[in-house]
Write an enzyme that holds these catalytic residues in place. Structure first.
Site, mmCIF file in Angstrom:
data_model
loop_
_atom_site.group_PDB
_atom_site.id
_atom_site.type_symbol
_atom_site.label_atom_id
_atom_site.label_comp_id
_atom_site.label_asym_id
_atom_site.label_seq_id
_atom_site.Cartn_x
_atom_site.Cartn_y
_atom_site.Cartn_z
ATOM 1 N N HIS A 323 23.815 -0.122 45.698
ATOM 2 C CA HIS A 323 22.630 -0.335 46.532
ATOM 3 C C HIS A 323 21.877 -1.594 46.156
ATOM 4 O O HIS A 323 21.170 -2.168 46.981
ATOM 5 C CB HIS A 323 21.687 0.866 46.434
ATOM 6 C CG HIS A 323 22.176 2.045 47.211
ATOM 7 N ND1 HIS A 323 23.026 2.980 46.670
ATOM 8 C CD2 HIS A 323 21.952 2.444 48.479
ATOM 9 C CE1 HIS A 323 23.295 3.893 47.586
ATOM 10 N NE2 HIS A 323 22.672 3.599 48.687
ATOM 11 N N GLY A 324 21.979 -2.001 44.918
ATOM 12 C CA GLY A 324 21.263 -3.206 44.532
ATOM 13 C C GLY A 324 21.434 -3.474 43.059
ATOM 14 O O GLY A 324 21.696 -2.565 42.271
#
Lengths: 505, 347
Positions: A323-324
């Site tokens: 996601h990041g």
């Protein structure tokens, strides 16, 4: 180009549908190439700078996939090609998404996130293509034509934020003949309209409530209250669900309009009765991907309980980092990994006896609470901010601090109402909105259940699923969907469309 | 219901809902929402002043730069003919800023138009600010507008504004009780009050209202009388470094106005506002001067005459009041003397 922008709604989509119908008369390949062209236009509408990167990635992976599928290839050559393909894809992802984070970890010097530019959709199209390479290596992938492969990767409904497609279920659908048909268009339009309304009328307002709270925590504002923290956490919990599931509904609806079944991504996740259940309902295509291409290759549950738990935890950490690039995402993944371990351990202890009503409701409440806590890490800009927010959530009281109260009053209490002398405490307005949101996610059916009236075409293999020829709608659905669409368009007038949260991942 | 019928019903309902919204929009006009209600009365007064002016006159038209940037009273004395300050607000559509001058122009009159720089660079089909004013007090802009104007207004109206307008309409008595300034006065009421307050002949320039932006602070030439001090404000280059948009709607409006003046036997001339001095402007001086040149040069290609702009194009920050276009009393005096010198050949 956003699904909720006027350009998309009133220019791009109608033009695409008409052109698709015309192209269909020339046969399936023409349709497919039209979709590729439209999808590249869609992508370039965002940021044309990264179009060459997307095209290069497609060409490279298609070439490697061809090499892997060739019967004449030796095992060593195929292993080399697989390693090259996966390595190059991961290198691309690491370069664009994780390099700054890794540098920060290595050097300790803080990075400037605003200076980092992430090519849109890179996480999605990279993962999709890695799966294709792995399956080509295993001899389980089709040999698509270049146009079909390019359409599979770029098909605009899923290109930017998923669902994460599996080539098996999509590529065969590009071989279908025929143009637009009302039995595809009608459910697609209904789903798209409901998704648009979810995004514009529900998700964005909850985002407006969550934003000032998380902003206050990110700059280290002192004196925030338990009411502030719970409001921020719950509002974001609702925003993220409505936002991402809206995007997915719109993507699936768009796919249907073009005669393509896209996989479902959400199935009322906040009604889940356990974390295991939650992950079967939340971002379902990512869960499937992580299971098939991370958890199982790591060993899955084949090497004993301890190893199984380790694999599970690792998989969830990787899911978090997907996601990041940041500690907060890693923490979010690790937390969910821990939840899953506890859930599996509890199941092992408890046995297979059917749960009663109370136990199921308790499970639902506990699962929801765990998910809310984890979202605090997901949304926060730093671990310190997340920890402070969680500490505040333990404090009693529901009143807002002065700054948050003022900010939220401006968001939730219309100026005209205040001008008319009505005194509406922001706590009351926010609590009402949150309660309404929770009522929807806990008690109401989701969009695809409403549109397909409980029928579950997604429970069958999508690649062979025919057109929903027997789909019948009710007049209330047509009226409701049309009103939802018009209200959303009115809400979008003169206001810039809000970006989808998953566009940044 | 079969899918095809579903699609037809969806389209019919969407169309009907859109039509209903369009029709309902007009019922939201005159909502007592937050807006710059002072403009309504200022415009009423200025229109009356323009009607009453006798003999060949000079009218100054534009946004609030004109409102604060020229001393019509002093010009009138110096030039020996009526001079009226018809400046309103820069965010109003150009056609509204020019219309107030255009409706009373006659043979021998001179119109001096000074628009803010941004107007030469933007389409200005509509702004959220203007949509708010229209819903609050400027019904005339909606009623007199053609379909394009009405559509532009609707497309500039946010859903929050619609919600506020609906609430304000529903509870208008309560809103007006707390906010009497939002009540729409009739023209007679405004002009009566203005006549009572203003002592034009005596040259009384004492402020009449605590609020700066109020028709009771106008004098008999349309100048606003409260512009003292010099507020600190951020550096700004007025966007003069950006390329000029030769196709902006503004240019078409200006050409139409110039042609209208010619038909009436009046003359029309344009001027550019002075730039407020600051570090940013000093650093980009050449670029900014080129930006000014570009506007005047493009105007010339369209047959629009501009007063020389290279004479004192930049004014010290001490001459500005509360925005980068509003001159204070000193600034206005300085600017007025320059304008008068430049305007004489046109009279």
């Amino acid at each position: 180009m956003l699904f909720n922008s006027h350009v998309f709604l009133f220019l791009f989509l109608p033009c695409c549908l008409v052109a698709y119908h015309v192209a269909a008369r020339l046969g399936a390949p023409a349709k497919v190439w039209l979709l590729v062209g439209a999808s590249l236009w869609f992508y370039a509408g965002w940021d044309a700078r990264y179009l060459p990167l997307l095209l290069a990635s497609i060409a490279f992976n298609f070439g490697i996939g061809r090499g892997l599928s060739q019967a004449s290839s030796t095992d060593a050559r195929r292993r080399f090609l697989l390693a090259l393909g996966i390595g190059a894809n991961l290198a691309l992802l690491v370069w664009y998404k994780y390099a700054a984070f890794l540098l920060e970890v290595a050097t300790g010097s803080p990075r400037d996130p605003s200076a980092e530019v992430l090519p849109l959709g890179i996480s999605f199209y990279t993962f999709t293509q890695i799966a294709f390479l792995v399956d080509s290596y295993r001899g389980r992938a089709d040999e698509p034509r270049p146009g079909q492969y390019a359409a599979f990767v770029t098909f605009f409904p899923h290109l930017i934020a998923g669902p994460i497609l599996h080539h098996h279920e999509i590529i065969p659908q590009f071989r279908r003949e025929g143009g637009l048909r009302s039995d595809w268009l009608a459910p697609g339009l209904a789903l798209f309209s409901l998704g648009l309304a979810k995004k514009v009328l529900i998700a964005d307002p909850f985002g407006a409530i969550a934003r000032p709270v998380f902003q206050a925590y990110s700059i280290g504002t002192q004196g925030l209250s338990g009411g502030d923290a719970w409001t921020g956490a719950l509002a974001y919990t609702l925003q993220l669900y409505f936002d991402f599931s809206a995007y997915s509904d719109m993507a699936v609806g768009l796919g249907l309009m073009f005669g393509i079944w896209l996989p479902l991504n959400f199935d009322s996740p906040y009604q889940a009765e356990s974390i295991v259940d939650f992950w079967r309902r939340w971002h379902m295509t990512l869960s499937r991907y992580l299971r098939d291409y991370v958890y199982v290759p790591l060993g899955g549950n084949r090497h004993g309980t301890a190893r199984r738990y380790l694999n599970l935890a690792l998989t969830m950490c990787i899911g978090g980092l997907w996601h990041g690039a940041g500690w907060t995402f890693l923490c979010w993944g690790a937390l969910h990994g821990a939840f899953l371990l506890v859930n599996h351990a509890w199941r092992a202890l408890r046995g297979n006896a059917a749960a009663g009503f109370l136990e199921r409701r308790a499970g639902q409440a506990l699962t929801f609470l765990a998910v809310v806590v984890a979202w605090v890490f997901f949304r926060s800009t730093s671990l310190a901010a997340a920890m402070q927010m969680l500490r505040d959530m333990l404090r009693p009281g529901f009143e807002f601090s002065l700054g948050i109260g003022t900010a939220l009053r401006d968001v939730v209490v219309p100026v005209a109402l205040r001008d008319a002398g009505f005194v509406v405490p922001p706590e009351f307005a926010v609590a009402t909105l949150l309660a309404a949101g929770l009522l929807v996610v806990w008690c109401l059916p989701n969009a695809h259940t409403i549109v397909f009236q409980g029928a579950r075409p997604w429970s069958r293999p999508l690649e062979t699923e025919p057109a929903p020829a027997h789909w019948r709608a009710s007049a209330p659905l047509a009226i409701g969907a049309a009103l939802a669409f018009v209200l959303s368009v009115i809400a979008l007038v003169a206001a810039p469309p809000g970006e989808f949260l998953y566009f940044t991942f | 219901m079969k899918p095809f019928r579903f699609l037809m019903l969806w389209c019919a309902v969407a169309l009907a809902a859109t039509m209903a919204y369009v029709l309902a929009y007009a019922s939201l006009l005159d909502s007592p929402i937050q807006a710059e209600h002072w403009l309504r009365d200022v415009r009423t007064v200025k229109r009356a002043l323009a009607r009453q002016a006798i003999g060949p006159k000079v009218v100054l038209a534009g946004g609030s730069h004109v409102l604060f940037g020229a001393d019509a009273r002093a010009m009138s004395v110096q030039l020996g003919r009526p001079v009226l300050n018809l400046g309103l607000h820069a965010e109003l559509p150009v056609r509204e800023l020019l219309e107030i001058a255009d409706r009373n122009l006659g043979a021998g009159d001179v119109a001096l138009v000074m628009l803010e720089f941004e107007r030469y660079r933007e389409g200005h089909a509509g702004s959220q600010w203007h949509a708010r004013q229209v819903l609050a007090w400027d019904r005339e802009a909606y009623d007199s507008g053609d379909l394009r104007v009405r559509a532009g207004l609707m497309l500039s109206t946010t859903s929050d504004l619609v919600r506020d307008a609906v609430i304000a309409k529903l509870f208008d008595n309560r809103v007006l009780a707390d906010h009497p300034g939002r009540r729409a006065r009739t023209e007679t009421e405004v002009l009566d009050e203005f006549a009572r307050r203003a002592t034009w002949a005596a040259g009384d320039t004492a402020p009449r209202s605590a609020a700066i932006y109020d028709f009771r602070n106008l004098d008999g030439h349309g100048d606003i009388l409260r512009a003292v001090g010099s507020d600190a404000m951020p550096d700004h280059d007025y966007g003069l470094g950006a390329p000029l948009d030769p196709d902006s709607r503004t240019w078409r409006e200006l050409v139409a106005f110039e042609q209208s003046c010619r038909r009436k036997g009046a003359r029309c001339v344009f001027a550019l506002p002075p730039v407020r001095d600051c570090a940013l402007v000093r650093g980009k001086r050449d670029e900014i001067l080129r930006g000014l040149d570009d506007i005047a040069a493009h105007g010339a290609t369209l047959g629009l005459a501009f007063l020389p702009h290279r004479e004192a194009p930049v004014l010290d920050a001490m001459y500005y009041f509360d925005t980068r276009y509003h001159l204070n009393e000193q600034g206005r005096t300085l600017r007025t003397s320059l304008l008068m010198a430049q305007l004489r050949p046109w009279l």
